[in-house]
Design a protein around this motif. Sequence first.
Motif, mmCIF file in Angstrom:
data_model
loop_
_atom_site.group_PDB
_atom_site.id
_atom_site.type_symbol
_atom_site.label_atom_id
_atom_site.label_comp_id
_atom_site.label_asym_id
_atom_site.label_seq_id
_atom_site.Cartn_x
_atom_site.Cartn_y
_atom_site.Cartn_z
ATOM 1 N N ALA A 77 31.360 17.351 30.364
ATOM 2 C CA ALA A 77 29.929 17.626 30.199
ATOM 3 C C ALA A 77 29.718 19.055 29.702
ATOM 4 O O ALA A 77 28.890 19.287 28.815
ATOM 5 C CB ALA A 77 29.188 17.395 31.510
ATOM 6 N N VAL A 78 30.469 20.008 30.237
ATOM 7 C CA VAL A 78 30.365 21.401 29.793
ATOM 8 C C VAL A 78 30.766 21.515 28.326
ATOM 9 O O VAL A 78 30.097 22.196 27.540
ATOM 10 C CB VAL A 78 31.233 22.327 30.680
ATOM 11 C CG1 VAL A 78 31.396 23.706 30.055
ATOM 12 C CG2 VAL A 78 30.639 22.442 32.062
ATOM 13 N N ILE A 79 31.832 20.844 27.942
ATOM 14 C CA ILE A 79 32.290 20.887 26.553
ATOM 15 C C ILE A 79 31.226 20.299 25.627
ATOM 16 O O ILE A 79 30.921 20.881 24.571
ATOM 17 C CB ILE A 79 33.644 20.155 26.402
ATOM 18 C CG1 ILE A 79 34.726 20.945 27.136
ATOM 19 C CG2 ILE A 79 34.013 19.963 24.925
ATOM 20 C CD1 ILE A 79 36.005 20.182 27.371
ATOM 21 N N ILE A 80 30.635 19.191 26.005
ATOM 22 C CA ILE A 80 29.586 18.572 25.194
ATOM 23 C C ILE A 80 28.376 19.501 25.077
ATOM 24 O O ILE A 80 27.801 19.660 23.993
ATOM 25 C CB ILE A 80 29.195 17.195 25.764
ATOM 26 C CG1 ILE A 80 30.349 16.209 25.564
ATOM 27 C CG2 ILE A 80 27.908 16.678 25.123
ATOM 28 C CD1 ILE A 80 30.220 14.923 26.346
ATOM 29 N N ILE A 81 27.995 20.123 26.172
ATOM 30 C CA ILE A 81 26.870 21.073 26.147
ATOM 31 C C ILE A 81 27.188 22.243 25.214
ATOM 32 O O ILE A 81 26.335 22.670 24.429
ATOM 33 C CB ILE A 81 26.528 21.550 27.572
ATOM 34 C CG1 ILE A 81 25.907 20.408 28.371
ATOM 35 C CG2 ILE A 81 25.607 22.771 27.536
ATOM 36 C CD1 ILE A 81 25.807 20.667 29.864
ATOM 37 N N LEU A 82 28.407 22.761 25.281
ATOM 38 C CA LEU A 82 28.785 23.867 24.409
ATOM 39 C C LEU A 82 28.807 23.440 22.939
ATOM 40 O O LEU A 82 28.363 24.198 22.061
ATOM 41 C CB LEU A 82 30.134 24.450 24.828
ATOM 42 C CG LEU A 82 30.134 25.224 26.148
ATOM 43 C CD1 LEU A 82 31.553 25.647 26.531
ATOM 44 C CD2 LEU A 82 29.219 26.433 26.087
ATOM 45 N N ILE A 83 29.282 22.240 22.660
ATOM 46 C CA ILE A 83 29.277 21.731 21.284
ATOM 47 C C ILE A 83 27.841 21.643 20.769
ATOM 48 O O ILE A 83 27.528 22.111 19.666
ATOM 49 C CB ILE A 83 29.972 20.355 21.187
ATOM 50 C CG1 ILE A 83 31.474 20.482 21.427
ATOM 51 C CG2 ILE A 83 29.709 19.705 19.816
ATOM 52 C CD1 ILE A 83 32.187 19.158 21.664
ATOM 53 N N CYS A 84 26.963 21.059 21.561
ATOM 54 C CA CYS A 84 25.551 20.917 21.157
ATOM 55 C C CYS A 84 24.899 22.274 20.942
ATOM 56 O O CYS A 84 24.161 22.463 19.964
ATOM 57 C CB CYS A 84 24.778 20.105 22.191
ATOM 58 S SG CYS A 84 25.272 18.375 22.250
ATOM 59 N N ASN A 85 25.176 23.215 21.826
ATOM 60 C CA ASN A 85 24.614 24.561 21.663
ATOM 61 C C ASN A 85 25.159 25.251 20.416
ATOM 62 O O ASN A 85 24.416 25.923 19.703
ATOM 63 C CB ASN A 85 24.876 25.406 22.906
ATOM 64 C CG ASN A 85 23.886 25.140 23.992
ATOM 65 O OD1 ASN A 85 22.695 25.358 23.819
ATOM 66 N ND2 ASN A 85 24.361 24.651 25.122
ATOM 67 N N ALA A 86 26.442 25.097 20.156
ATOM 68 C CA ALA A 86 27.037 25.707 18.960
ATOM 69 C C ALA A 86 26.408 25.138 17.696
ATOM 70 O O ALA A 86 26.102 25.883 16.755
ATOM 71 C CB ALA A 86 28.548 25.489 18.960
ATOM 72 N N ILE A 87 26.198 23.831 17.675
ATOM 73 C CA ILE A 87 25.569 23.188 16.513
ATOM 74 C C ILE A 87 24.134 23.670 16.362
ATOM 75 O O ILE A 87 23.709 24.066 15.267
ATOM 76 C CB ILE A 87 25.623 21.651 16.652
ATOM 77 C CG1 ILE A 87 27.072 21.166 16.531
ATOM 78 C CG2 ILE A 87 24.730 20.971 15.605
ATOM 79 C CD1 ILE A 87 27.289 19.723 16.980
ATOM 80 N N LEU A 88 23.391 23.663 17.448
ATOM 81 C CA LEU A 88 21.993 24.076 17.409
ATOM 82 C C LEU A 88 21.852 25.530 16.955
ATOM 83 O O LEU A 88 21.044 25.843 16.073
ATOM 84 C CB LEU A 88 21.350 23.887 18.784
ATOM 85 C CG LEU A 88 19.886 24.295 18.895
ATOM 86 C CD1 LEU A 88 19.018 23.449 17.979
ATOM 87 C CD2 LEU A 88 19.425 24.172 20.335
ATOM 88 N N ILE A 89 22.631 26.409 17.531
ATOM 89 C CA ILE A 89 22.566 27.831 17.153
ATOM 90 C C ILE A 89 22.931 28.012 15.682
ATOM 91 O O ILE A 89 22.281 28.765 14.955
ATOM 92 C CB ILE A 89 23.481 28.679 18.065
ATOM 93 C CG1 ILE A 89 22.916 28.731 19.482
ATOM 94 C CG2 ILE A 89 23.668 30.090 17.502
ATOM 95 C CD1 ILE A 89 23.864 29.327 20.508
ATOM 96 N N SER A 90 23.955 27.313 15.227
ATOM 97 C CA SER A 90 24.371 27.428 13.826
ATOM 98 C C SER A 90 23.291 26.919 12.880
ATOM 99 O O SER A 90 23.055 27.511 11.820
ATOM 100 C CB SER A 90 25.680 26.663 13.595
ATOM 101 O OG SER A 90 26.724 27.246 14.331
#
Length: 172
Positions: A8-21
Amino acid sequence: MNKKKEDAVIIILICNAILISLLELIIPIPIPVPGVKLGLGNIITIIAIAFLNFKDVLIIVFLRCIVVAALSKGITMLPFSLAGGLLSAVVMWIVYKKMSRIFSIKGISVIGAITHNIAQLTVASLILRETVMLYYLPVLLISAVITGLITGSISELTVKEIKKRGIFSDII
């Protein structure tokens, strides 16, 4: 280590990285130099480097590059994004794990930004079969130091706060 919470943490980090980018694409940069950007997605990469294993860091960067390329710049930009993103993540991981007493997170971020630019220009030179692209390197290296310090400062504050609050301590 709870695998479901870690995933879940990895998925949250992936989503945040995509959103920020993706959000970064709409931030105007007042520099008339093509290719210069803040690299705010690397904040998530540095957080991942500080708290996750190497494989998970690479997964986060790989998926961010694919999704952002598909949703914004087009798949033709994928080789540049992957080369820059993955190589800089590998170098930042090594420096963070082996030389964190020498380099602060800001320094590691600058090293990552420099590596990212070198990798992207190298791929461009190979694809276009033109070494003239490398003449652009000094401009990108100067911008990498500046943007690396900005993202590194944000990353450093974020990592310190996560450690202070023990946010990942019961998950990973």
